[in-house]
Design an enzyme around this catalytic site. Structure first.
Site, PDB file in Angstrom:
ATOM      1  CG  PHE A   1       5.935  -2.665   5.489  1.00  0.00           C
ATOM      2  CD1 PHE A   1       5.405  -3.869   5.035  1.00  0.00           C
ATOM      3  CD2 PHE A   1       5.813  -2.351   6.832  1.00  0.00           C
ATOM      4  CE1 PHE A   1       4.766  -4.738   5.898  1.00  0.00           C
ATOM      5  CE2 PHE A   1       5.161  -3.209   7.719  1.00  0.00           C
ATOM      6  CZ  PHE A   1       4.640  -4.412   7.242  1.00  0.00           C
ATOM      7  CG  ASP A   2       8.250  -1.246  -1.998  1.00  0.00           C
ATOM      8  OD1 ASP A   2       8.769  -0.139  -2.195  1.00  0.00           O
ATOM      9  OD2 ASP A   2       7.497  -1.805  -2.816  1.00  0.00           O
ATOM     10  CG  ASN A   3       4.472   3.642  -0.708  1.00  0.00           C
ATOM     11  OD1 ASN A   3       3.411   3.261  -0.245  1.00  0.00           O
ATOM     12  ND2 ASN A   3       4.583   4.729  -1.445  1.00  0.00           N
TER      13      ASN A   3
ATOM     14  CB  VAL B   1       7.433  -6.583   3.611  1.00  0.00           C
ATOM     15  CG1 VAL B   1       6.211  -7.098   2.860  1.00  0.00           C
ATOM     16  CG2 VAL B   1       7.581  -7.294   4.954  1.00  0.00           C
TER      17      VAL B   1
END
Length: 268
Positions: A11-13, A218
């Protein structure tokens, strides 16, 4: 015996796990900008870099507001990382620009009241960055940011982990913030990678694939594109509804979702 394929989600943040709020100050005009993505600002320039300063922004409250940002960074050995850029640049080149720049602490702290108005009392991922114009060799924008978890994040991550999927975070944000985020969401700290540039995100995906993982990436921005290209499944999330998502960005995605929990329905 059937061999089970290991699965991982990266995941990106900001904009993916966190609903982000940021205030950008244009140092040439003094204007405050709240509805423009900092990555879009960089993409609109031929020679610019987003430089993340590795310290808690709250430290600035007690400083003389006329202190040079360069003096604070260099005299306190504040680390910094290049999170995104429109042209290649090294940390040594950035340091040389910082050493002679005249932007002051007030150029960062001026944004605090507006940020606090948008996110009262919020501490999660409260950080600072600057956009450096490489051609003009100066800080052109300062940025302060904060965020809050999208509502389904913790539940989604718990369900992924319960199903045997390993969860990772790869973000351009500073290391202290990402460690805190990992602890809040239940992601192991050694699965959380901070100040990850566009190239670094793709490298993280490739390294996991080399370890035998099938990988879903994502994210929500242009700094995720190389990781999208490398991943076995690329998911663009549009839950952060503060701007348009260009068709070019959508073209790199295998799936487009509006809520983070939708990753649970994607088979990859």
């Amino acid at each position: 015996m059937i061999k089970m394929t290991k699965k991982a989600i990266v995941f990106d943040n900001s904009g993916t796990l966190l609903e982000r709020f940021r205030v950008i100050k244009d140092l040439s005009t003094g204007e405050f900008i709240t509805h423009v993505n900092s990555l879009d600002l960089i993409d609109s320039c031929l020679n610019a870099a987003l430089v993340v300063l590795q310290f808690n922004t709250n430290r600035l409250k007690d400083l003389d507001p006329n202190t040079l940002i360069s003096d604070f960074v260099l005299e306190n050995n504040i680390d910094f990382d290049i999170s995104y850029y429109s042209t290649d640049v090294s940390k040594e080149e950035i340091k040389a620009i910082l050493e002679k720049d005249t932007a002051i602490i007030k150029d960062i702290t001026d944004t605090f009241p507006l940020l606090k108005e948008r996110v009262p009392g919020m501490e999660l991922c409260n950080g600072s960055a600057v956009i450096i114009d490489i051609e003009e060799e100066r800080i052109s924008y300062t940025i302060t940011s904060a965020g809050q978890l999208f509502s389904g994040v913790k539940d989604t991550i718990a369900k992924l982990q319960d199903s045997g999927t390993d969860v990772f975070i790869a973000s351009g944000d500073r290391s202290g913030d990402i460690r805190k985020l990992a602890n809040i969401t239940g992601v192991p700290e050694d699965h959380a990678f901070a100040t990850a540039s566009t190239d670094r995100k793709a490298e993280i995906v490739a390294n996991l694939q080399d370890e035998g993982y099938k990988v879903m990436m994502v994210g929500d921005g242009p700094n995720d594109i190389l990781a999208f290209q490398k991943a076995d499944a690329a998911v663009l999330t549009t839950e952060q509804k503060d701007g348009d998502f260009p068709d070019k960005l959508k073209s790199y995605a295998d799936f487009v979702i509006e809520d983070i929990s939708e990753v649970l329905q994607i088979d990859f």
